[in-house]
Enzyme design. Sequence first.
Site, mmCIF file in Angstrom:
data_model
loop_
_atom_site.group_PDB
_atom_site.id
_atom_site.type_symbol
_atom_site.label_atom_id
_atom_site.label_comp_id
_atom_site.label_asym_id
_atom_site.label_seq_id
_atom_site.Cartn_x
_atom_site.Cartn_y
_atom_site.Cartn_z
ATOM 1 N N ASP A 165 0.843 -1.206 0.000
ATOM 2 C CA ASP A 165 0.000 0.000 0.000
ATOM 3 C C ASP A 165 0.876 1.252 0.000
ATOM 4 O O ASP A 165 0.586 2.233 -0.682
ATOM 5 C CB ASP A 165 -0.916 -0.039 1.217
ATOM 6 C CG ASP A 165 -1.615 -1.383 1.313
ATOM 7 O OD1 ASP A 165 -2.421 -1.669 0.423
ATOM 8 O OD2 ASP A 165 -1.299 -2.166 2.225
ATOM 9 N N HIS A 223 -4.138 -3.572 6.507
ATOM 10 C CA HIS A 223 -4.025 -3.812 5.064
ATOM 11 C C HIS A 223 -5.405 -4.221 4.561
ATOM 12 O O HIS A 223 -5.744 -5.393 4.456
ATOM 13 C CB HIS A 223 -3.005 -4.905 4.742
ATOM 14 C CG HIS A 223 -3.097 -5.341 3.306
ATOM 15 N ND1 HIS A 223 -2.798 -4.509 2.263
ATOM 16 C CD2 HIS A 223 -3.515 -6.503 2.744
ATOM 17 C CE1 HIS A 223 -3.010 -5.136 1.120
ATOM 18 N NE2 HIS A 223 -3.455 -6.346 1.387
HETATM 19 P P1 NAX Z 1 -2.370 -18.293 -3.474
HETATM 20 O O1 NAX Z 1 -3.743 -18.785 -3.163
HETATM 21 O O2 NAX Z 1 -1.861 -18.325 -4.868
HETATM 22 O O3 NAX Z 1 -1.328 -19.094 -2.563
HETATM 23 C C1 NAX Z 1 -1.524 -19.334 -1.213
HETATM 24 C C2 NAX Z 1 -0.692 -20.537 -0.835
HETATM 25 O O4 NAX Z 1 -0.774 -20.695 0.593
HETATM 26 C C3 NAX Z 1 -1.189 -21.850 -1.454
HETATM 27 O O5 NAX Z 1 -0.098 -22.565 -2.009
HETATM 28 C C4 NAX Z 1 -1.782 -22.580 -0.254
HETATM 29 O O6 NAX Z 1 -1.703 -23.995 -0.370
HETATM 30 C C5 NAX Z 1 -0.896 -22.051 0.876
HETATM 31 N N1 NAX Z 1 -1.423 -22.264 2.217
HETATM 32 C C6 NAX Z 1 -2.723 -22.286 2.622
HETATM 33 N N2 NAX Z 1 -2.793 -22.598 3.927
HETATM 34 C C7 NAX Z 1 -1.525 -22.773 4.355
HETATM 35 C C8 NAX Z 1 -0.957 -23.134 5.603
HETATM 36 N N3 NAX Z 1 -1.734 -23.397 6.665
HETATM 37 N N4 NAX Z 1 0.383 -23.232 5.688
HETATM 38 C C9 NAX Z 1 1.154 -23.018 4.625
HETATM 39 N N5 NAX Z 1 0.671 -22.679 3.410
HETATM 40 C C10 NAX Z 1 -0.652 -22.559 3.277
HETATM 41 O O7 NAX Z 1 -2.316 -16.819 -2.870
HETATM 42 P P2 NAX Z 1 -1.299 -15.629 -3.198
HETATM 43 O O8 NAX Z 1 -1.822 -14.834 -4.313
HETATM 44 O O9 NAX Z 1 0.081 -16.149 -3.253
HETATM 45 O O10 NAX Z 1 -1.510 -14.718 -1.880
HETATM 46 C C11 NAX Z 1 -1.124 -15.189 -0.612
HETATM 47 C C12 NAX Z 1 -1.700 -14.324 0.482
HETATM 48 O O11 NAX Z 1 -1.196 -12.998 0.410
HETATM 49 C C13 NAX Z 1 -3.228 -14.179 0.431
HETATM 50 O O12 NAX Z 1 -3.721 -14.316 1.758
HETATM 51 C C14 NAX Z 1 -3.418 -12.753 -0.031
HETATM 52 O O13 NAX Z 1 -4.667 -12.233 0.386
HETATM 53 C C15 NAX Z 1 -2.259 -12.090 0.635
HETATM 54 N N6 NAX Z 1 -1.866 -10.759 0.149
HETATM 55 C C16 NAX Z 1 -1.453 -9.857 1.072
HETATM 56 C C17 NAX Z 1 -0.987 -8.599 0.731
HETATM 57 C C18 NAX Z 1 -0.548 -7.617 1.773
HETATM 58 O O14 NAX Z 1 -0.262 -6.477 1.385
HETATM 59 N N7 NAX Z 1 -0.438 -7.939 3.067
HETATM 60 C C19 NAX Z 1 -0.962 -8.168 -0.683
HETATM 61 C C20 NAX Z 1 -1.012 -9.296 -1.647
HETATM 62 C C21 NAX Z 1 -1.898 -10.451 -1.263
HETATM 63 O O15 NAX Z 1 -3.227 -10.113 -1.595
#
Ligand code: NAX
Length: 326
Positions: free
Chosen positions: A159, A187
């Site tokens: 952000d 966020h």
């Molecule tokens: P994806 O859905 O492509 O990947 C998430 C991965 O996490 C998957 O491989 C899944 O199997 C794994 N996962 C789920 N539960 C788990 C656990 N208990 N232990 C270990 N791994 C686990 O999501 P992606 O686009 O890579 O985004 C990941 C996260 O970042 C999401 O929660 C998203 O909302 C968040 N974001 C946060 C941002 C921020 O500024 N703080 C910005 C970007 C993003 O939106």
Amino acid sequence: TKPPVRIAISGAAGQICYSLLFRVAQGDVFGPDQPVILQLLDVPQALDAVRGVVMELEDCAFPLLADVIITDDPKVAFKDIDAAMLVGSRPRSKGMERRDLLAANAAIFKTQGAALDAVAKRDAKILVVGNPANTNAWILAQSAPGFPAKNITSMIRLDHNRAQGQLAAKAGVGVDAITKLVVWGNHSPTMFADWGNAELDGQKLADRIGDEAWYRETLIPTVAQRGTAIIEARSASSAASAANAAIDHLRDWVHGAGDNWVSMGVVSDGSYGIPQGLVCGVPVHCTSGGYVRIEGLTLDPFQRTMLDRTIAELVDEREAVIDILK
Ligand code: NAX
């Protein structure tokens, strides 16, 4: 050569990590002379996909990549780490209520907090990216009582970078010319991109742009809704820019960021009316290996209202997950 540092990265099969892992392995966080060991965590059903990504890491022949560990056990992933980027989280599935999403993630970060407490180095630097990032970081800190809370942070840097890019474009300058920008709070769309202290060439940025209405009615909502705009355009959420922000956050924390301020979600000490313990985006000064909160800023009524709104949302989120800790 230096001994390698160990970094745990969760959500390794996901789309952010498809960019993030390669940049960490290339030296973008720890520097061009620092070998790294990646300790990759994901859920059991994603481990085949992680193995595929690791094949690609091998095929990059990164000189700094000393080893890669693949696991579905947080205690293996967090063993002796110097840093962690916790990207993995439970996404919202169709029809899922916000409260259920918060609870599902709280359960994940409770388990990970206990593992962190059990096996990580006490000075490890932890960055939570997976949403709801602030509240996940709060659960993590609550679940790791023996681990220093100040080393648990959440990402608001995307952000911050978004606001920096928009403001630089408006002023017609390079992004580096703008300093002392802050993004406060959660966020989420309640975040507050604050130009109140921002400077351009040593002058007040607000005076240089001179368009308060644009700031309030265009800049703030554009930054708050940027994630949605990207999903609409790309049919997928921001990934490379999110990975880049995670790199910026941790690199600045490790190496320092000069005189400039950056925004980080940190455990509140009660300043600026942010309830103690809440993980909230605030301005910090990154010194090499640490960060110091920027203290003593005066907030005008507009800033106060905007900050209070995002604090209220964080308090609500905490209320929704507090029972998980029992
Ligand atoms: P994806 O859905 O492509 O990947 C998430 C991965 O996490 C998957 O491989 C899944 O199997 C794994 N996962 C789920 N539960 C788990 C656990 N208990 N232990 C270990 N791994 C686990 O999501 P992606 O686009 O890579 O985004 C990941 C996260 O970042 C999401 O929660 C998203 O909302 C968040 N974001 C946060 C941002 C921020 O500024 N703080 C910005 C970007 C993003 O939106």
